[in-house]
Structure formats: structure tokens, C-alpha cells
Motif scaffolding. Sequence first.
Motif, PDB file in Angstrom:
ATOM      1  N   SER A   1       4.246  87.134  14.471  1.00  0.00           N
ATOM      2  CA  SER A   1       4.416  85.827  13.847  1.00  0.00           C
ATOM      3  C   SER A   1       4.627  84.792  14.934  1.00  0.00           C
ATOM      4  N   HIS A  38      10.351  82.428   6.330  1.00  0.00           N
ATOM      5  CA  HIS A  38       8.904  82.467   6.574  1.00  0.00           C
ATOM      6  C   HIS A  38       8.104  81.609   5.607  1.00  0.00           C
ATOM      7  N   GLN A  39       8.800  80.896   4.730  1.00  0.00           N
ATOM      8  CA  GLN A  39       8.173  79.931   3.815  1.00  0.00           C
ATOM      9  C   GLN A  39       7.187  80.549   2.827  1.00  0.00           C
ATOM     10  N   HIS A  40       7.373  81.825   2.477  1.00  0.00           N
ATOM     11  CA  HIS A  40       6.539  82.458   1.457  1.00  0.00           C
ATOM     12  C   HIS A  40       7.025  82.025   0.078  1.00  0.00           C
ATOM     13  N   LYS A  41       6.191  82.168  -0.904  1.00  0.00           N
ATOM     14  CA  LYS A  41       6.560  81.918  -2.293  1.00  0.00           C
ATOM     15  C   LYS A  41       7.013  83.241  -2.911  1.00  0.00           C
ATOM     16  N   VAL A  90      11.234  83.991   1.858  1.00  0.00           N
ATOM     17  CA  VAL A  90      11.144  82.648   1.289  1.00  0.00           C
ATOM     18  C   VAL A  90      11.852  81.631   2.186  1.00  0.00           C
ATOM     19  N   ALA A  91      13.078  81.927   2.580  1.00  0.00           N
ATOM     20  CA  ALA A  91      13.877  80.957   3.335  1.00  0.00           C
ATOM     21  C   ALA A  91      13.392  80.774   4.772  1.00  0.00           C
TER      22      ALA A  91
END
Length: 69
Positions: free
Chosen positions: A13, A41-44, A38-39
Motif C-alpha cells: 500500500s 484505508h478509506q474502504h466502504k 474503513v477508518a
Amino acid sequence: MTRKYIDCREFPSDMNCTVALAADSDKELLEAAVQHAVAIHQHKDTPELRTQLQQLFKVGTPPVEAPAR
């Protein structure tokens, strides 16, 4: 009960994340892994993300040294 883990160091990454998470239950590990994804790596939070994360679980505890890539 078998301890399981997931280790960000195993996946390339841009941020070179070094977080490894371990838990005694799949449910607990999944919730922690989703929160991290989510927090940080900004995934949904989607069913697909949860399925992908569960497939990456390994038995045991994360190694102290980063895995070789």
C-alpha cells in the motif's frame, strides 16, 4: 477456540501500513478489520469487503517480523 489474525504488512500500500489484528473469534476479528479498513484505508463497509477480509484470515498470531513480499 483457535486464534486468527490478519496482517496489513502482507499487502502493498502507499501508506505501508504495519497494523496486524488478532482475535479469538472470527466475528471479533472481522469487526476490528472492517473498522480498520474503513477508518485507515478509506474502504466502504460492504458485504463484499467483509467477505474479502474473512478470506484473508490466518490461523495463529501475526509474526513479529514483517512477512517477506
